[in-house]
Design a protein around this motif. Structure first.
Motif, PDB file in Angstrom:
ATOM      1  N   TRP A 180       0.881  -1.173   0.000  1.00 40.49           N
ATOM      2  CA  TRP A 180       0.000   0.000   0.000  1.00 40.49           C
ATOM      3  C   TRP A 180       0.915   1.217   0.000  1.00 40.49           C
ATOM      4  O   TRP A 180       1.530   1.523   1.012  1.00 40.49           O
ATOM      5  N   HIS A 181       1.029   1.888  -1.149  1.00 38.96           N
ATOM      6  CA  HIS A 181       2.047   2.939  -1.306  1.00 38.96           C
ATOM      7  C   HIS A 181       1.677   4.270  -0.657  1.00 38.96           C
ATOM      8  O   HIS A 181       2.484   5.185  -0.620  1.00 38.96           O
ATOM      9  N   ILE A 182       0.444   4.377  -0.184  1.00 38.89           N
ATOM     10  CA  ILE A 182       0.021   5.654   0.415  1.00 38.89           C
ATOM     11  C   ILE A 182      -0.188   5.433   1.918  1.00 38.89           C
ATOM     12  O   ILE A 182      -0.139   4.293   2.382  1.00 38.89           O
ATOM     13  N   HIS A 235       0.976  15.331   3.383  1.00 37.51           N
ATOM     14  CA  HIS A 235       0.933  13.928   3.818  1.00 37.51           C
ATOM     15  C   HIS A 235       1.440  13.111   2.639  1.00 37.51           C
ATOM     16  O   HIS A 235       1.008  13.331   1.513  1.00 37.51           O
ATOM     17  N   ASP A 236       2.334  12.183   2.869  1.00 30.66           N
ATOM     18  CA  ASP A 236       2.934  11.423   1.767  1.00 30.66           C
ATOM     19  C   ASP A 236       3.374  10.068   2.313  1.00 30.66           C
ATOM     20  O   ASP A 236       4.005  10.004   3.376  1.00 30.66           O
ATOM     21  N   GLY A 237       3.033   8.997   1.579  1.00 31.04           N
ATOM     22  CA  GLY A 237       3.424   7.657   2.042  1.00 31.04           C
ATOM     23  C   GLY A 237       4.914   7.601   2.304  1.00 31.04           C
ATOM     24  O   GLY A 237       5.367   7.287   3.403  1.00 31.04           O
ATOM     25  N   LYS A 273      14.487  11.217  -1.866  1.00 30.64           N
ATOM     26  CA  LYS A 273      15.561  10.219  -1.942  1.00 30.64           C
ATOM     27  C   LYS A 273      16.353  10.352  -3.244  1.00 30.64           C
ATOM     28  O   LYS A 273      17.557  10.102  -3.269  1.00 30.64           O
ATOM     29  N   GLU A 274      15.679  10.756  -4.309  1.00 28.08           N
ATOM     30  CA  GLU A 274      16.389  10.968  -5.580  1.00 28.08           C
ATOM     31  C   GLU A 274      17.339  12.160  -5.463  1.00 28.08           C
ATOM     32  O   GLU A 274      18.467  12.125  -5.961  1.00 28.08           O
ATOM     33  N   TYR A 275      16.878  13.220  -4.810  1.00 28.49           N
ATOM     34  CA  TYR A 275      17.731  14.408  -4.660  1.00 28.49           C
ATOM     35  C   TYR A 275      19.005  14.046  -3.880  1.00 28.49           C
ATOM     36  O   TYR A 275      20.119  14.333  -4.316  1.00 28.49           O
TER      37      TYR A 275
HETATM   38  P1  ADQ Z   1       3.947   9.675  -5.944  1.00 29.96           P
HETATM   39  O1  ADQ Z   1       2.807  10.334  -5.245  1.00 29.96           O
HETATM   40  O2  ADQ Z   1       3.909   9.675  -7.426  1.00 29.96           O
HETATM   41  O3  ADQ Z   1       4.132   8.173  -5.431  1.00 29.96           O
HETATM   42  P2  ADQ Z   1       6.838  10.245  -5.281  1.00 29.96           P
HETATM   43  O4  ADQ Z   1       7.202   9.166  -4.344  1.00 29.96           O
HETATM   44  O5  ADQ Z   1       7.442  11.555  -4.949  1.00 29.96           O
HETATM   45  O6  ADQ Z   1       5.270  10.470  -5.411  1.00 29.96           O
HETATM   46  O7  ADQ Z   1       7.319   9.851  -6.728  1.00 29.96           O
HETATM   47  C1  ADQ Z   1       7.245  10.736  -7.812  1.00 29.96           C
HETATM   48  C2  ADQ Z   1       8.124  10.215  -8.959  1.00 29.96           C
HETATM   49  O8  ADQ Z   1       7.773  10.880 -10.158  1.00 29.96           O
HETATM   50  C3  ADQ Z   1       9.602  10.433  -8.720  1.00 29.96           C
HETATM   51  O9  ADQ Z   1      10.315   9.316  -9.187  1.00 29.96           O
HETATM   52  C4  ADQ Z   1       9.909  11.680  -9.573  1.00 29.96           C
HETATM   53  O10 ADQ Z   1      11.209  11.714 -10.086  1.00 29.96           O
HETATM   54  C5  ADQ Z   1       8.907  11.548 -10.703  1.00 29.96           C
HETATM   55  N1  ADQ Z   1       8.462  12.883 -11.177  1.00 29.96           N
HETATM   56  C6  ADQ Z   1       7.738  13.781 -10.490  1.00 29.96           C
HETATM   57  N2  ADQ Z   1       7.547  14.894 -11.225  1.00 29.96           N
HETATM   58  C7  ADQ Z   1       8.175  14.697 -12.397  1.00 29.96           C
HETATM   59  C8  ADQ Z   1       8.344  15.487 -13.587  1.00 29.96           C
HETATM   60  N3  ADQ Z   1       7.834  16.713 -13.720  1.00 29.96           N
HETATM   61  N4  ADQ Z   1       9.046  14.953 -14.609  1.00 29.96           N
HETATM   62  C9  ADQ Z   1       9.576  13.721 -14.492  1.00 29.96           C
HETATM   63  N5  ADQ Z   1       9.462  12.932 -13.396  1.00 29.96           N
HETATM   64  C10 ADQ Z   1       8.764  13.416 -12.373  1.00 29.96           C
HETATM   65  C11 ADQ Z   1       3.396   7.274  -4.581  1.00 29.96           C
HETATM   66  C12 ADQ Z   1       3.170   7.750  -3.146  1.00 29.96           C
HETATM   67  C13 ADQ Z   1       4.482   8.128  -2.501  1.00 29.96           C
HETATM   68  C14 ADQ Z   1       5.474   6.960  -2.574  1.00 29.96           C
HETATM   69  C15 ADQ Z   1       5.527   6.384  -3.973  1.00 29.96           C
HETATM   70  C16 ADQ Z   1       6.310   5.073  -3.999  1.00 29.96           C
HETATM   71  O11 ADQ Z   1       2.262   8.853  -3.127  1.00 29.96           O
HETATM   72  O12 ADQ Z   1       4.298   8.497  -1.139  1.00 29.96           O
HETATM   73  O13 ADQ Z   1       6.760   7.411  -2.219  1.00 29.96           O
HETATM   74  O14 ADQ Z   1       4.224   6.115  -4.500  1.00 29.96           O
HETATM   75  O15 ADQ Z   1       5.781   4.179  -3.084  1.00 29.96           O
END
Ligand code: ADQ
Length: 491
Positions: free
Chosen positions: A183-185, A394-396, A402-404
């Motif tokens: 559950w990713h959220i 709020h974010d899972g 982590k990418e940064y």
């Molecule tokens: P997301 O809500 O999609 O994921 P996140 O974990 O930040 O959020 O991942 C976003 C991804 O999209 C990153 O890999 C980022 O590089 C890419 N991305 C965002 N904007 C972009 C852009 N303009 N151009 C290209 N790439 C872009 C859901 C949950 C999170 C959880 C992940 C994984 O909401 O909490 O971390 O799943 O479980």
């Protein structure tokens, strides 16, 4: 020894035997689109697919997902299958076709207008439409039928992704099939969850799994509390498991991550460095301090809060006028949902307001890129940014944080990170903030831009060391070895 691709591959080969390994998600890892009458293959943005593609590449098997691209049907075989990735085929993608009506009810409707706001405490009210729920159930059934057809009589491990498939594991229950679901959220507390009219059916559906994973222990506790309050079952808090009928579900936390070593290698590539030079020239960024925000545009990500904080920072610290540029890269998502349309408009308006307020002599404080950017460009931005602001309400987990960190190969730069992300539990050397507190967020931006290099390095080294060990393979190995052990114990 840290987990890597090779160790994960060996674990799976050893444990899977002749069992078929299947991943199920709504979004496909590769999408085919028509561009200028040619078919192009793209990688959709989004945390989930970015995290799982490396796992699948290393263990093979089958990925079942909604075929959403306008050229998807043109490239598959008679069974809606295609080998991916295109440049190095290593696993099979099986596409499931959905009608417009199914997409509207299951994806936009129940998944994203009901479950998404229900699970994120961001003060956006969920909308529960019975007709959406009926379609959600039917689409879960459709996926179940496809998966059962693919499995036949074989032994299979099915790894289900996310809140789009709360009912799937129950529908797949067979002696030859084991399921884990991640559950990713977030999972909210019982008070918040019980407003859902279908709460019991959703909980019952999820308890069809042998293993249920969340990012952090707090979400597991919330889930166990919710089951305890709302459903006839036995909750064992010591062993972190729930027994309902004859099924026992283990509930565990597995913080998702990124392939931090691969990212560090990729960002050092000359192509990324050339892109850094191009962006710097193109946007006149030489000598500027660069701040960065990267998101799918979503009301949970605190984008408006972030932009207001930049405004407050510039108001309080005029010495940074003309010296600081904030780059906001926001890819629009779920644009068929009215609340997302309003959010896009709000962000556009805020960017215009703040820029109008301060812009002078060819300098505007906010550079707004509202598209998906190619990976090389995104990585160039990560390398150029002195500070990255992740201000989710709020974010899972949040993978941008982590990418940064993984991209800061010189150990410099500062991460400003919301307390309300799963990532904040691990990345404690970031500047942790409450994004609802505008002054605090603005002050964190200020602190980052004045932080001395030694302090930046001290923090960044610790963050990077953490991610080196707690990488995506660590996550996958944790959840998959747990699933495979379930198999060994129960059969
Ligand atoms: P997301 O809500 O999609 O994921 P996140 O974990 O930040 O959020 O991942 C976003 C991804 O999209 C990153 O890999 C980022 O590089 C890419 N991305 C965002 N904007 C972009 C852009 N303009 N151009 C290209 N790439 C872009 C859901 C949950 C999170 C959880 C992940 C994984 O909401 O909490 O971390 O799943 O479980």
């Amino acid at each position: 020894m840290a987990w890597n691709r090779q160790r994960l591959r060996e674990l799976l080969r050893h444990q899977l035997g002749d069992g078929l390994f299947i991943i199920v998600s709504n979004r496909e890892p590769y999408i085919h689109r028509l561009q200028d009458e040619a078919v192009v293959c793209q990688i959709p943005s989004g945390g989930l697919t970015a995290a799982l593609d490396p796992v699948m590449r290393c263990c093979g098997g089958l990925w079942v997902a909604h075929g959403a691209g306008d050229a998807d049907r043109q490239v598959v075989d008679a069974h809606a299958r295609i080998q991916v990735p295109p440049e190095e085929p290593s696993y099979t993608l099986r596409r499931v076709w959905l009608s417009k009506q199914e997409e509207a009810g299951y994806y936009y409707g129940f998944s994203n207008e009901a479950l998404w706001p229900l699970c994120h405490l961001a003060y956006t009210r969920p909308i529960f439409e019975t007709s959406d729920w009926e379609i959600y159930k039917a689409v879960n059934r459709k996926f179940a039928d496809v998966i059962l057809e693919e499995i036949g009589n074989r032994n299979a491990f099915v790894f289900i992704q996310d809140y789009h498939f709360a009912l799937l594991s129950r529908m797949l229950k067979r002696p030859n099939i084991r399921t884990a679901q991640f559950w990713h959220i977030p999972w909210p507390n019982p008070e918040a969850f019980r407003i859902c009219p279908q709460a019991e059916e959703i909980l019952d559906g999820l308890l069809g799994n042998d293993l249920l994973g969340f990012h952090i222990p707090y979400h597991c506790q919330n889930f166990l509390d919710t089951v305890d309050r709302l459903l006839e079952s036995r909750v064992d808090r010591e062993r972190l498991q729930v027994t309902r009928g004859r099924v026992t579900t283990c509930v565990r936390s597995f913080p998702i991550s990124v392939d931090s070593e691969a990212i560090a290698e990729q960002v050092a590539d000359p192509a990324v460095e050339a892109e850094m030079t191009r962006l710097t020239r193109h946007y006149s960024l030489r000598q500027r301090i660069i701040g960065l925000g990267v998101d799918r545009v979503d009301y949970t990500k605190g984008i408006a809060e972030r932009l207001r904080a930049i405004d407050r920072f510039l108001e309080r610290h005029p010495e940074f006028h003309k010296r600081f540029v904030f780059v906001e890269i926001g890819v629009p998502s779920r644009i068929h949902i009215p609340v997302y349309q309003r959010l896009n408009e709000e962000i556009e308006q805020l960017v215009n307001e703040v820029n109008w307020k301060y812009q002078t002599d060819g300098w505007s404080p906010i550079l707004h890129v509202n598209t998906d950017v190619p990976l090389t460009t995104l990585q160039a931005w990560y390398r150029l940014a002195h500070v990255c602001v992740v201000s989710s309400l709020h974010d899972g987990m949040n993978l941008v944080a982590k990418e940064y960190v993984s991209s800061r190969i010189q150990d410099d730069g500062v991460l400003v990170l919301s307390h309300f992300t799963g990532a904040a539990r691990e990345l404690t050397e970031a500047l942790l903030v409450n994004p609802y507190n505008l002054d605090e967020l603005a002050e964190a931006v200020h602190q980052s831009v004045i932080m001395i290099p030694e302090e930046q390095q001290r923090r960044m080294r610790k963050l990077r060391a953490h991610l080196k060990e707690h990488n995506i393979f660590h996550w996958a190995a944790g959840i998959l070895s747990c699933l495979l052990q379930v198999e060994l114990q129960q059969v």
